[in-house]
Design an enzyme around this catalytic site. Structure first.
Site, PDB file in Angstrom:
ATOM      1  CG  ASN A 167      13.204 -39.586  -0.960  1.00 63.10           C
ATOM      2  OD1 ASN A 167      13.023 -40.147   0.120  1.00 63.10           O
ATOM      3  ND2 ASN A 167      12.221 -39.359  -1.822  1.00 63.10           N
ATOM      4  CD  GLN A 201       9.144 -36.540  -3.022  1.00 63.53           C
ATOM      5  OE1 GLN A 201       8.034 -36.033  -3.117  1.00 63.53           O
ATOM      6  NE2 GLN A 201       9.874 -36.851  -4.093  1.00 63.53           N
ATOM      7  CD  GLU A 209       4.675 -36.565  -6.299  1.00 63.58           C
ATOM      8  OE1 GLU A 209       4.404 -35.462  -5.799  1.00 63.58           O
ATOM      9  OE2 GLU A 209       5.805 -36.862  -6.715  1.00 63.58           O
ATOM     10  CB  CYS A 212       4.794 -32.932  -8.219  1.00 62.19           C
ATOM     11  SG  CYS A 212       5.944 -31.771  -8.959  1.00 62.19           S
ATOM     12  CE1 TYR A 236      15.336 -32.674 -13.788  1.00 70.01           C
ATOM     13  CE2 TYR A 236      14.925 -34.931 -14.482  1.00 70.01           C
ATOM     14  CZ  TYR A 236      15.105 -33.609 -14.791  1.00 70.01           C
ATOM     15  OH  TYR A 236      15.028 -33.207 -16.105  1.00 70.01           O
ATOM     16  CG  ASP A 268      10.754 -36.934  -8.260  1.00 76.90           C
ATOM     17  OD1 ASP A 268       9.724 -36.360  -8.666  1.00 76.90           O
ATOM     18  OD2 ASP A 268      11.062 -36.998  -7.052  1.00 76.90           O
ATOM     19  CD  GLU A 322      19.137 -32.263  -6.920  1.00 83.85           C
ATOM     20  OE1 GLU A 322      18.179 -33.010  -7.125  1.00 83.85           O
ATOM     21  OE2 GLU A 322      19.036 -31.014  -6.884  1.00 83.85           O
TER      22      GLU A 322
HETATM   23  C1  LIG Z   1      10.758 -33.104  -7.375  1.00 89.44           C
HETATM   24  S1  LIG Z   1      12.378 -32.913  -6.706  1.00 89.44           S
HETATM   25  C2  LIG Z   1      12.848 -34.586  -6.519  1.00 89.44           C
HETATM   26  C3  LIG Z   1      13.977 -34.866  -5.581  1.00 89.44           C
HETATM   27  C4  LIG Z   1      14.193 -36.325  -5.164  1.00 89.44           C
HETATM   28  N1  LIG Z   1      13.806 -37.266  -6.183  1.00 89.44           N
HETATM   29  C5  LIG Z   1      13.436 -36.631  -3.882  1.00 89.44           C
HETATM   30  O1  LIG Z   1      12.555 -37.511  -3.899  1.00 89.44           O
HETATM   31  O2  LIG Z   1      13.741 -35.990  -2.843  1.00 89.44           O
HETATM   32  C6  LIG Z   1      13.250 -32.334  -8.090  1.00 89.44           C
HETATM   33  C7  LIG Z   1      14.733 -32.176  -7.856  1.00 89.44           C
HETATM   34  O3  LIG Z   1      15.308 -31.777  -9.107  1.00 89.44           O
HETATM   35  C8  LIG Z   1      16.347 -30.843  -8.862  1.00 89.44           C
HETATM   36  N2  LIG Z   1      16.496 -30.127 -10.150  1.00 89.44           N
HETATM   37  C9  LIG Z   1      15.804 -29.062 -10.607  1.00 89.44           C
HETATM   38  N3  LIG Z   1      16.157 -28.779 -11.883  1.00 89.44           N
HETATM   39  C10 LIG Z   1      17.100 -29.695 -12.241  1.00 89.44           C
HETATM   40  C11 LIG Z   1      17.819 -29.942 -13.438  1.00 89.44           C
HETATM   41  N4  LIG Z   1      17.661 -29.185 -14.515  1.00 89.44           N
HETATM   42  N5  LIG Z   1      18.672 -30.984 -13.455  1.00 89.44           N
HETATM   43  C12 LIG Z   1      18.852 -31.769 -12.366  1.00 89.44           C
HETATM   44  N6  LIG Z   1      18.187 -31.573 -11.196  1.00 89.44           N
HETATM   45  C13 LIG Z   1      17.319 -30.566 -11.135  1.00 89.44           C
HETATM   46  C14 LIG Z   1      15.872 -30.037  -7.674  1.00 89.44           C
HETATM   47  O4  LIG Z   1      16.964 -29.483  -6.991  1.00 89.44           O
HETATM   48  C15 LIG Z   1      15.133 -31.120  -6.862  1.00 89.44           C
HETATM   49  O5  LIG Z   1      16.009 -31.708  -5.921  1.00 89.44           O
END
Ligand SMILES: C[S@@+](CC[C@H](N)C(=O)[O-])C[C@H]1O[C@@H](n2cnc3c(N)ncnc32)[C@H](O)[C@@H]1O
Length: 369
Positions: free
Chosen positions: A224, A192, A358, A324, A219, A299, A240
Site C-alpha cells: 500500500n 486501510q 491514527e 493506529c 509491516y 506501520d 510482512e
Molecule cells: C497496520 S497493518 C499495515 C499494513 C500496510 N502498511 C498497509 O498500509 O496496508 C500491519 C501489518 O503488519 C503485519 N504483521 C503483523 N505482525 C507482524 C510481524 N510481527 N512482522 C511483520 N508483519 C507483521 C500484518 O499482517 C499487517 O499486514
C-alpha cells in the site's frame, strides 16, 4: 451541535462519539497533544475525513426473526443491536446491504444457519462474505445464483470451508498527488479502512522524505505505501508476515511498473535477526548488506513495536512511524526519543465517530547522538 450521523447512535457500540464532527476533531487533537507534547512542540496537523460512507470494509451479525433477517452490531448496553442503516460504510456497501438481505430472506436454504456478513468495497469491486454454521457445499447452486442476481463477488465460509463465486482478489486504485496506483489484494488481508485518509497518509509520508537513499519498510501489507514511495528511493526492502499479502505486493510491483523493491515474507523480528547474521531461506538471494537505508517506515499492528525492532531502527537517521494505537505509540516513542526527535506529527481521522486515532510521526536522529 449534537452528532446526528446515525439513528442508532447511543445504542450501537461501533460509533460512540455523540458530538459534532468539529468537536470530535478538537477532542482527538487535545488527547494527542496531552500525550505527545512531551515529544513534540510543533503543530499537530489533522487530516479530516468525510463523515459518511468513509469505510470500505464492514462486518455485521445476522439476526433471525420468523422469516425476516436483520443486520446486527454489538450494542452499547446489549449483546447485539438490530440495525437498518450504517451510514459509515462505503456507498456500494450501503446500497448492497438491503438488496442482499431481501434476496437471502427469499431463500430458506441460503438463510438457514447464516450468522454473519462481511463486506469489502474498492473503487471498482464489491465483495460480500456470508458466514455459516453448516456445510456450505449443500447450497452451492443457491450461492452461485445469488452472486449472479446481485452481480457481486461472493464468498461463503463455514468452519474449515470456503466457496468463492467471482474473485476473492479485489482490484483498487489510489490517487496520490494526481498519480494513479493500481493494487490487487485478498479480501482477508489487512486493508486501510478509510481510503481517502489512506491517500492522505501516503502523501504525508511522501512529503516528509528528504534526502532519500534506500527505504526499509516493515509491516508493508500488499505494498500500500511501498509502491508509491518506491519512486522516491533508489531501492526498497519491505517485509510482512502474511504470505498472501507478500504474493500480492509482488504482483502490485508488476502492475505499477516498479522494479526496485525486494519484498520479504518474514516477521519484523525475524528480519532483525537476519540483519544480525542469522540465515533464513526466505531471504532468497537478497543481500542485506547492499542496502544503505536513509529511511525506515513502520506501520505495526496495535501492539506496537517489539524491543528488538526498536533497538534496530534507532540506529537509523530517519524513522516514519504510522500508528493506529496512541498507547503503544507513546510507549515506543519513550524509547525512540532517547536517540531521535519528533519533527512532524499528524493525526489522521481514519475512524470517524469513534475514539480510535491514527497518527503519523516523523522522527530524525538527534545531532548529538
Ligand atoms: C497496520 S497493518 C499495515 C499494513 C500496510 N502498511 C498497509 O498500509 O496496508 C500491519 C501489518 O503488519 C503485519 N504483521 C503483523 N505482525 C507482524 C510481524 N510481527 N512482522 C511483520 N508483519 C507483521 C500484518 O499482517 C499487517 O499486514
Amino acid at each position: 451541535m449534537k452528532n446526528s450521523h446515525c439513528k442508532h447512535l447511543k445504542e450501537c457500540a461501533s460509533c460512540t462519539f455523540d458530538t459534532s464532527y468539529d468537536e470530535q476533531i478538537g477532542l482527538k487533537k487535545d488527547f494527542i497533544a496531552s500525550k505527545f507534547s512531551k515529544f513534540y512542540k510543533g503543530e499537530f496537523k489533522v487530516f479530516r475525513s468525510k463523515t459518511k460512507h468513509y469505510r470500505c470494509r464492514a462486518e455485521f451479525g445476522i439476526y433471525h426473526e420468523n422469516d425476516r433477517l436483520s443486520y446486527t452490531m454489538n450494542g452499547l448496553n446489549t449483546k447485539y443491536l438490530k440495525i437498518d442503516e450504517c451510514p459509515k460504510v462505503d456507498e456500494k456497501i450501503a446500497n448492497l446491504m438491503p438488496n442482499l438481505l431481501k434476496n437471502l430472506e427469499k431463500d430458506e436454504k441460503l438463510k438457514f444457519k447464516l450468522f454473519g456478513v462481511e463486506f469489502v468495497a474498492t473503487s471498482s469491486d464489491i465483495l460480500a462474505i456470508l458466514l455459516y454454521h453448516k456445510d456450505i457445499n449443500s447450497i452451492k447452486d443457491e450461492l452461485l445464483n445469488l452472486a449472479k442476481i446481485l452481480d457481486i463477488n461472493l464468498i461463503a465460509r463455514s468452519r474449515g470451508k470456503k466457496l468463492v463465486f467471482g474473485s476473492e482478489i479485489l482490484n483498487d486504485t489510489l490517487n496520490i498527488k494526481d498519480k494513479i496506483y493500481h493494487y490487487k489484494f485478498e479480501s482477508g488481508a489487512f486493508l486501510q479502512p478509510n481510503k481517502a485518509i489512506n491517500e492522505a497518509m501516503i502523501s504525508f509520508i511522501s512529503d516528509n522524505i528528504k534526502a532519500p537513499k534506500d527505504l526499509l519498510e516493515m509491516y508493508c501489507g500488499h505494498g500500500n505505501f511501498t509502491i508509491p514511495l518506491s519512486f522516491k528511493f533508489r531501492r526498497v526492502l519491505a517485509n510482512e508476515i502474511s504470505k498472501s499479502s507478500i504474493k500480492n505486493a509482488t504482483l502490485n510491483c508488476e502492475l505499477n511498473g516498479v522494479s526496485n523493491i525486494n519484498f520479504l515474507r518474514m516477521s519484523s523480528e525475524e528480519l532483525i535477526r537476519a540483519f544480525g547474521g542469522e540465515s533464513f531461506r526466505r531471504l532468497s538471494g537478497v543481500n542485506l548488506n547492499e542496502f544503505d537505508f536513509s529511511h525506515i517506515l513502520v506501520d505495526p499492528p496495535r501492539a506496537g513495536l517489539d524491543k528488538s525492532v526498536i533497538n534496530f531502527i534507532k540506529n537509523h537517521e530517519n524513522i516514519i512511524y504510522i500508528s493506529c494505537n496512541p498507547l503503544t505509540l507513546e510507549e515506543n516513542l519513550n524509547d525512540l526519543c532517547k536517540t531521535h526527535e519528533v519533527i512532524n506529527f499528524a493525526i489522521f481521522d481514519q475512524f470517524v465517530h469513534t475514539k480510535h486515532i491514527e497518527c503519523g510521526v516523523i522522527l530524525r536522529r538527534k545531532d548529538d547522538i
